[in-house]
Structure formats: structure tokens, C-alpha cells
Design an enzyme around this catalytic site. Structure first.
Site, PDB file in Angstrom:
ATOM      1  N   ASN A   1      -4.444  19.435   4.201  1.00 53.25           N
ATOM      2  CA  ASN A   1      -5.481  18.494   4.626  1.00 53.25           C
ATOM      3  C   ASN A   1      -6.019  18.868   6.006  1.00 53.25           C
ATOM      4  O   ASN A   1      -5.259  19.157   6.926  1.00 53.25           O
ATOM      5  CB  ASN A   1      -4.898  17.078   4.705  1.00 53.25           C
ATOM      6  CG  ASN A   1      -5.942  16.060   5.129  1.00 53.25           C
ATOM      7  OD1 ASN A   1      -6.827  15.692   4.368  1.00 53.25           O
ATOM      8  ND2 ASN A   1      -5.860  15.615   6.386  1.00 53.25           N
ATOM      9  N   GLU A   2      -7.337  18.858   6.130  1.00 49.80           N
ATOM     10  CA  GLU A   2      -8.025  19.105   7.398  1.00 49.80           C
ATOM     11  C   GLU A   2      -7.408  20.286   8.148  1.00 49.80           C
ATOM     12  O   GLU A   2      -6.965  20.172   9.295  1.00 49.80           O
ATOM     13  CB  GLU A   2      -8.034  17.856   8.272  1.00 49.80           C
ATOM     14  CG  GLU A   2      -8.922  16.756   7.722  1.00 49.80           C
ATOM     15  CD  GLU A   2      -9.121  15.595   8.690  1.00 49.80           C
ATOM     16  OE1 GLU A   2      -8.419  15.530   9.718  1.00 49.80           O
ATOM     17  OE2 GLU A   2      -9.980  14.732   8.409  1.00 49.80           O
TER      18      GLU A   2
ATOM     19  N   GLN B   1       1.518   8.031   6.775  1.00 51.18           N
ATOM     20  CA  GLN B   1       0.701   6.887   7.157  1.00 51.18           C
ATOM     21  C   GLN B   1       0.935   5.662   6.278  1.00 51.18           C
ATOM     22  O   GLN B   1       0.616   4.551   6.681  1.00 51.18           O
ATOM     23  CB  GLN B   1      -0.780   7.286   7.128  1.00 51.18           C
ATOM     24  CG  GLN B   1      -1.131   8.291   8.210  1.00 51.18           C
ATOM     25  CD  GLN B   1      -2.559   8.764   8.129  1.00 51.18           C
ATOM     26  OE1 GLN B   1      -2.859   9.738   7.463  1.00 51.18           O
ATOM     27  NE2 GLN B   1      -3.457   8.076   8.809  1.00 51.18           N
TER      28      GLN B   1
ATOM     29  N   ARG C   1      -5.746   9.344  -3.954  1.00 55.72           N
ATOM     30  CA  ARG C   1      -5.337  10.575  -3.283  1.00 55.72           C
ATOM     31  C   ARG C   1      -4.230  10.261  -2.291  1.00 55.72           C
ATOM     32  O   ARG C   1      -4.380   9.393  -1.439  1.00 55.72           O
ATOM     33  CB  ARG C   1      -6.532  11.201  -2.550  1.00 55.72           C
ATOM     34  CG  ARG C   1      -6.173  12.458  -1.780  1.00 55.72           C
ATOM     35  CD  ARG C   1      -7.400  13.092  -1.122  1.00 55.72           C
ATOM     36  NE  ARG C   1      -6.988  14.243  -0.314  1.00 55.72           N
ATOM     37  CZ  ARG C   1      -7.074  14.315   1.005  1.00 55.72           C
ATOM     38  NH1 ARG C   1      -7.586  13.295   1.695  1.00 55.72           N
ATOM     39  NH2 ARG C   1      -6.678  15.389   1.663  1.00 55.72           N
TER      40      ARG C   1
ATOM     41  N   GLU D   1     -12.410  12.104   2.158  1.00 55.60           N
ATOM     42  CA  GLU D   1     -12.336  10.991   3.114  1.00 55.60           C
ATOM     43  C   GLU D   1     -13.735  10.629   3.588  1.00 55.60           C
ATOM     44  O   GLU D   1     -14.534  11.515   3.917  1.00 55.60           O
ATOM     45  CB  GLU D   1     -11.489  11.334   4.339  1.00 55.60           C
ATOM     46  CG  GLU D   1     -10.008  11.470   4.080  1.00 55.60           C
ATOM     47  CD  GLU D   1      -9.228  11.692   5.375  1.00 55.60           C
ATOM     48  OE1 GLU D   1      -9.726  11.305   6.451  1.00 55.60           O
ATOM     49  OE2 GLU D   1      -8.132  12.254   5.302  1.00 55.60           O
TER      50      GLU D   1
ATOM     51  N   HIS E   1      -0.032  17.165   4.764  1.00 59.78           N
ATOM     52  CA  HIS E   1      -0.924  16.311   5.538  1.00 59.78           C
ATOM     53  C   HIS E   1      -0.272  16.073   6.899  1.00 59.78           C
ATOM     54  O   HIS E   1       0.233  15.001   7.188  1.00 59.78           O
ATOM     55  CB  HIS E   1      -1.160  14.987   4.799  1.00 59.78           C
ATOM     56  CG  HIS E   1      -2.320  14.200   5.316  1.00 59.78           C
ATOM     57  ND1 HIS E   1      -3.389  13.832   4.534  1.00 59.78           N
ATOM     58  CD2 HIS E   1      -2.583  13.698   6.542  1.00 59.78           C
ATOM     59  CE1 HIS E   1      -4.251  13.139   5.234  1.00 59.78           C
ATOM     60  NE2 HIS E   1      -3.786  13.040   6.474  1.00 59.78           N
TER      61      HIS E   1
ATOM     62  N   ASN F   1     -13.907  16.104   4.330  1.00 59.71           N
ATOM     63  CA  ASN F   1     -13.811  14.813   5.013  1.00 59.71           C
ATOM     64  C   ASN F   1     -14.997  14.691   5.965  1.00 59.71           C
ATOM     65  O   ASN F   1     -15.218  15.576   6.798  1.00 59.71           O
ATOM     66  CB  ASN F   1     -12.509  14.704   5.805  1.00 59.71           C
ATOM     67  CG  ASN F   1     -11.282  14.737   4.928  1.00 59.71           C
ATOM     68  OD1 ASN F   1     -11.375  14.696   3.700  1.00 59.71           O
ATOM     69  ND2 ASN F   1     -10.117  14.816   5.540  1.00 59.71           N
TER      70      ASN F   1
ATOM     71  N   TYR G   1     -17.285  11.760   8.455  1.00 60.30           N
ATOM     72  CA  TYR G   1     -17.449  10.420   9.008  1.00 60.30           C
ATOM     73  C   TYR G   1     -18.750  10.239   9.776  1.00 60.30           C
ATOM     74  O   TYR G   1     -19.388   9.209   9.672  1.00 60.30           O
ATOM     75  CB  TYR G   1     -16.263  10.070   9.921  1.00 60.30           C
ATOM     76  CG  TYR G   1     -14.973   9.866   9.171  1.00 60.30           C
ATOM     77  CD1 TYR G   1     -14.608   8.607   8.697  1.00 60.30           C
ATOM     78  CD2 TYR G   1     -14.110  10.925   8.926  1.00 60.30           C
ATOM     79  CE1 TYR G   1     -13.428   8.411   7.996  1.00 60.30           C
ATOM     80  CE2 TYR G   1     -12.934  10.743   8.225  1.00 60.30           C
ATOM     81  CZ  TYR G   1     -12.593   9.487   7.764  1.00 60.30           C
ATOM     82  OH  TYR G   1     -11.425   9.304   7.060  1.00 60.30           O
TER      83      TYR G   1
ATOM     84  N   TRP H   1     -11.645   6.425   2.755  1.00 59.48           N
ATOM     85  CA  TRP H   1     -10.489   6.208   3.633  1.00 59.48           C
ATOM     86  C   TRP H   1     -10.672   4.811   4.216  1.00 59.48           C
ATOM     87  O   TRP H   1     -11.573   4.607   5.006  1.00 59.48           O
ATOM     88  CB  TRP H   1     -10.446   7.256   4.742  1.00 59.48           C
ATOM     89  CG  TRP H   1      -9.183   7.146   5.541  1.00 59.48           C
ATOM     90  CD1 TRP H   1      -8.947   6.351   6.628  1.00 59.48           C
ATOM     91  CD2 TRP H   1      -7.956   7.829   5.277  1.00 59.48           C
ATOM     92  NE1 TRP H   1      -7.665   6.497   7.068  1.00 59.48           N
ATOM     93  CE2 TRP H   1      -7.021   7.395   6.255  1.00 59.48           C
ATOM     94  CE3 TRP H   1      -7.544   8.743   4.321  1.00 59.48           C
ATOM     95  CZ2 TRP H   1      -5.721   7.862   6.305  1.00 59.48           C
ATOM     96  CZ3 TRP H   1      -6.249   9.216   4.367  1.00 59.48           C
ATOM     97  CH2 TRP H   1      -5.348   8.779   5.352  1.00 59.48           C
TER      98      TRP H   1
END
Length: 503
Positions: free
Chosen positions: A198-199, A54, A109, A409, A153, A341, A343, A452
Site C-alpha cells: 500500500n502507498e 488501524q 479492502r 482510497e 500496509h 489513492n 484525496y 476510506w
């Protein structure tokens, strides 16, 4: 595949079609604007987060080979958007570290691109990739910024996907551990915080059940893209099983060969909503626990208790692999911290009456209908629901023995070309860090918070249509000029009040 819409819209469509989302407006909370980093416990770290594909760009430079994310983006899933250039952090990392310094970050990170470091997935290390990560880490450390490194990731080397199917093959465990060994050996003298994957839960669901993430494996009628291969009923469980084995093997390797010398910590990361029963019915309350078991328990139950949740084993049956006694012992306790993470919030309605008896996938096994605080595509930004973060942390404290947690995140989504006066992001961050302070004072064992994101990166769900960054990146500028948003100034002031107070 689904064409002619942003991947975020695809995500909304996915959730609407598969899980039956509808919007429920939830009032946000806010906090006293006087709260600062100084109010948090000593040693608590504040940072920002990113990932290799990313941010780095330079995907075909200096020996890097394609990852499954390259293949996914170039196959049209992102409506033509790719990470080929992204924010070009590969060439601009010194400039970006200076932004971190100016912002006042304690930590950053980021992930290592496996295919940049080891282009063939196994075997010889790419000296130019090694040099880049050494230089980047040195730049961070020399400016007093802790590097927190993620090993995987989403971007598995495509060569391993082609050779044996990547995470659906047990061969991945050996290759992942050898890759991790290189990272520990080469960077562990400076990197003290390692996240293996990740995730992991979203990667299994998105990549192997619904097919809206790399490597886009799925099967009808469950997949929501035109996957060319895969089995939504079995592969998510197989891939997740191998991720747990790979994580535990890498963690045990670190514990055996590196921990005493390097004194670092290792963990794994998952994504979670805060799940709330839609009604006060017993059925919805049971369904909410089922949602937690499938989203959080899928990975954290084995890590803490040595096995999958009972409801997962019951609903998935023989489709979910079993751990041997030795594997269970190895996985249990194979972490120093757990990454989270978060949101927003989801409301859960029981749908077990519609559960099919054959050809079930993970979504069918969960047997819930989710009602989101954000479903209407016209509502671009996330509702501000910090009480959901508090709820997740309280659930973790009560059900998982209050492990050491890093919030890896948390951030606000806005349109990429929107004003630099991103007040909604300021309100979002302010509310969440204030609530986080309350949860820590209430006993949650949280030691760090990463927003994030630092820059407006290439985003998984909608490419360059959205931005989460504290800094805007002008894609029309050949130099990809970075510009601070209001949120960058707010975060900097929040952090620097901590510095001033310590003088």
C-alpha cells in the site's frame, strides 16, 4: 521527534517546512444527486477500505508480535495514540461485516498483519492468526462481499526490521515472497484481488526520507523527526527498489503457481495528488511533470516500461539502484491492476534553482514547491476537488497505456467527535463518484471504488483526532459502539439503488 501536536499537524508542518506549502482555495465541484451505483458499468465494485493495524486491535493477543507500526506508535510519534485496541475488529468482525451488508458494499479492502500470521517474520505460521483471517474472509464471502487483500500496509514485522533493517536490505525480497506464498496458499481460494504494498511511494518518503512514518528512518538536515538512524539521501531509493523487486517476485510467483487455479488478480498501490502548474510558465510545467515522475513514475514506470523515469535517474544519480536486464523484465508487466489513492490537489512551483549539489534527498531531487488546497490547520476538512481525480486518471490513461485501475482510497477527513450529520463527507463522496463516472465514460479503465473508510479507525497522521468513517466508533464506550453517520445512509442509498435497478 516532533511532540505536542497531532500528526496531521506534523504532516502540514512537514510539507510547509520541506516543500513550502501555502494554501490556495479551490472551488469544489458537485454532481447530480440522482447518480447511483446502477449508472456504473456491470461488474464495477463499490466498497470501503481499511488496514490491519488501524482496525484490528488485539496487538498482543493470540501470538501476534509487534510490527514497525507498533514500535512507532509506542515511541511517542502519535502523541500517545496507538492501535493497541483500535476498533477491535479482531473480536467484532462479525458485527462489522453486518454493517457492510447493511450498507450494501460489494467489497471490503483490508490488509493482513504479517506479524499476526507469521510472528517471526518467516517460518512457522501462527494457527490463531490463520484462523482469524480464515474466519474473517469466510464471513465476508458468506455475505457476498468480495475480500480485497493488501499484504503490506506499513506494518512490517519488527523482528525483520531489527534483524537486517527491513526494506533497506535485499533480504526482505525473499521473506516477503515467502509470506505472500503463505497468503496465496491459505486464502487464495476465496481472495481474488491481491495488493502487494500500500502507498509504496508514501511509505518510502515518510518512512525513509522525512521520518514521519514507520520505521522513522531519516537523517539531518532532511528528516523532520528525531530519527535515531537512517540516510535520507539513499535509503528511500533503496527501499523503493526492494519494494518493486518484492512486488514483482510475489506477482510472478502468483502467476506461476496460483493464477490458473485461483483466477485472481494482483497489483500494487500508490498515492497521488493531482499536480497542476502554479503558473503557466515553462518552468512550472516542467516541474509538474517532474512531480508526476517522482510520485507516480517512481513505481509505475518500472512496472509498465521496465525502468525508472529518466529525470529520477538523472537527479538521483548513483543513489538510485539500477535494475539488471532480468529484473527489468520481471518487473515490467508484473501486475493485473494498479491501485490508486487520491484525496486532493497540489499546485507545483519550480524550485530547481535551489537544488543542492550534495547530500540531496528525494524532496530535493524533485526540486519543487507544493502549494496545497489545504494547508491552514484551522481548515480541518479536505476541499472538494473531484476534478483532480479526473485529472490523475486522465494522466494515467495518457501516460501509462490506460491500465486497469482500482480507486483504493478516497474520502473526507472530519474531526472525530463531530456530529453524525457529516454533510461535507456526503458532498465529497457524491462529487467524486459522479466525476468518476464521467471519467469512465471518457475511457478510463477503472473497475472499482473504495471509500476510506468504513469506520473511524486509528489514523496514520493524527491517531484518533480525525475520522474518515461512514460509521462513528465511540471510544468512551467499553463496547466501542458503532453509529451510522449521514454518509453511511447516503452511501447505502447510492448502492441500494443499484440493487433495486437490477431486480
Amino acid at each position: 521527534m516532533i511532540k505536542n501536536m497531532s500528526n496531521f499537524s506534523v504532516f502540514v508542518l512537514i510539507m510547509t517546512m520541506s516543500l513550502g506549502l501555502r494554501i490556495l482555495l479551490v472551488c469544489g465541484e458537485n454532481i447530480n444527486g440522482n447518480v447511483s451505483g446502477y449508472d456504473f458499468p456491470s461488474g464495477f465494485v463499490f466498497g470501503a477500505a481499511s488496514s490491519a493495524y488501524q482496525m484490528e486491535g488485539a496487538v498482543d493477543k493470540d501470538g501476534r508480535t509487534p510490527s514497525i507500526w507498533d514500535t512507532f506508535a509506542h515511541s511517542g510519534y502519535m502523541n500517545g495514540a496507538t492501535g493497541d485496541i483500535a476498533c477491535d475488529v479482531y473480536h467484532k468482525y462479525k458485527e462489522d461485516v453486518q454493517l457492510m451488508v447493511e450498507t450494501g458494499l460489494d467489497a471490503f479492502r483490508f490488509s493482513i498483519s504479517w506479524s499476526r500470521l507469521i510472528p517471526n517474520g518467516r517460518g512457522p505460521v501462527n494457527p490463531m492468526g490463520l484462523r482469524f483471517y480464515n474466519n474473517f474472509i469466510d464471513e465476508l464471502v458468506s455475505h457476498g462481499i468480495q475480500p480485497h487483500v493488501t499484504l503490506h500496509h506499513v506494518d512490517l514485522p519488527q523482528v525483520l526490521e531489527d534483524e537486517y533493517g527491513g526494506w533497506i536490505s535485499r533480504k526482505i525480497v525473499k521473506d516477503f515472497v515467502e509470506y505472500a506464498d503463505v497468503c496465496f496458499s491459505e486464502f487464495g481460494d476465496r481472495v481474488k484481488h491481491w495488493t502487494t504494498i500500500n502507498e509504496a511511494n508514501v511509505f518510502t518518503l515518510g518512512g525513509y526520507d522525512l521520518g514521519f512514518q514507520p520505521p522513522a528512518r531519516c537523517s539531518r538536515p532532511f528528516g523532520l523527526t528525531e530519527c535515531s538512524t537512517g540516510n535520507s539521501s539513499t535509503e528511500p531509493y533503496i527501499a523503493g527498489h526492494h519494494m518493486l523487486l518484492a512486488h514483482a517476485s510475489a506477482a510472478r510467483l502468483y502467476e506461476k503457481n496460483y493464477k490458473d487455479k485461483q483466477h485472481g488478480l494482483i497489483g500494487i498501490n500508490i498515492f497521488s495528488y493531482y499536480f497542476v502548474p502554479l503558473t503557466d510558465s515553462i518552468e512550472d510545467e516542467i516541474a509538474t511533470q517532474r512531480a508526476n515522475d517522482f510520485y507516480i513514475g517512481w513505481f509505475w514506470n518500472p512496472l509498465i516500461f521496465g525502468d525508472y523515469p529518466d529525470i529520477m535517474k538523472k537527479n538521483a544519480g548513483s543513489r538510485i539502484p539500477a535494475f539488471t536486464v532480468e529484473e527489468s523484465d520481471s518487473i515490467r508487466g508484473s501486475f493485473d491492476f494498479l491501485g490508486l489513492n487520491y484525496y486532493n490537489v497540489m499546485y507545483v512551483e519550480d524550485k530547481s534553482s535551489t537544488l543542492q549539489s550534495e547530500n540531496r534527498d528525494v524532496v530535493a531531487d524533485i526540486a519543487i514547491k507544493l502549494h496545497s488546497v489545504q494547508n491552514d490547520p484551522s481548515i480541518f476538512e479536505y476541499p472538494i476537488t473531484p476534478w483532480g481525480l479526473a485529472g490523475v486518471l486522465e494522466y494515467i490513461k495518457q501516460h501509462y497505456n490506460n491500465p486497469l485501475i482500482y480507486i483504493h482510497e478516497n474520502g473526507q477527513r472530519t474531526r472525530r467527535n463531530s456530529t453524525l450529520e457529516d454533510r461535507s463527507r456526503v458532498e465529497y463522496l457524491q462529487a467524486h463518484v459522479g466525476t468518476l463516472l464521467d471519467t469512465i465514460r471518457n475511457g478510463s479503465n477503472v473497475k472499482g471504488y473504495f471509500t476510506w473508510s468504513l469506520l473511524d479507525y486509528f489514523e496514520m497522521l493524527d491517531g484518533y483526532e480525525s475520522g474518515y468513517g461512514l460509521y462513528y466508533v465511540d471510544l468512551d464506550d467499553p463496547n466501542l459502539k458503532r453509529q451510522p453517520k449521514l454518509s453511511a445512509h447516503w452511501y447505502s442509498d447510492f448502492l441500494k439503488r443499484k440493487e433495486k435497478a437490477s431486480l
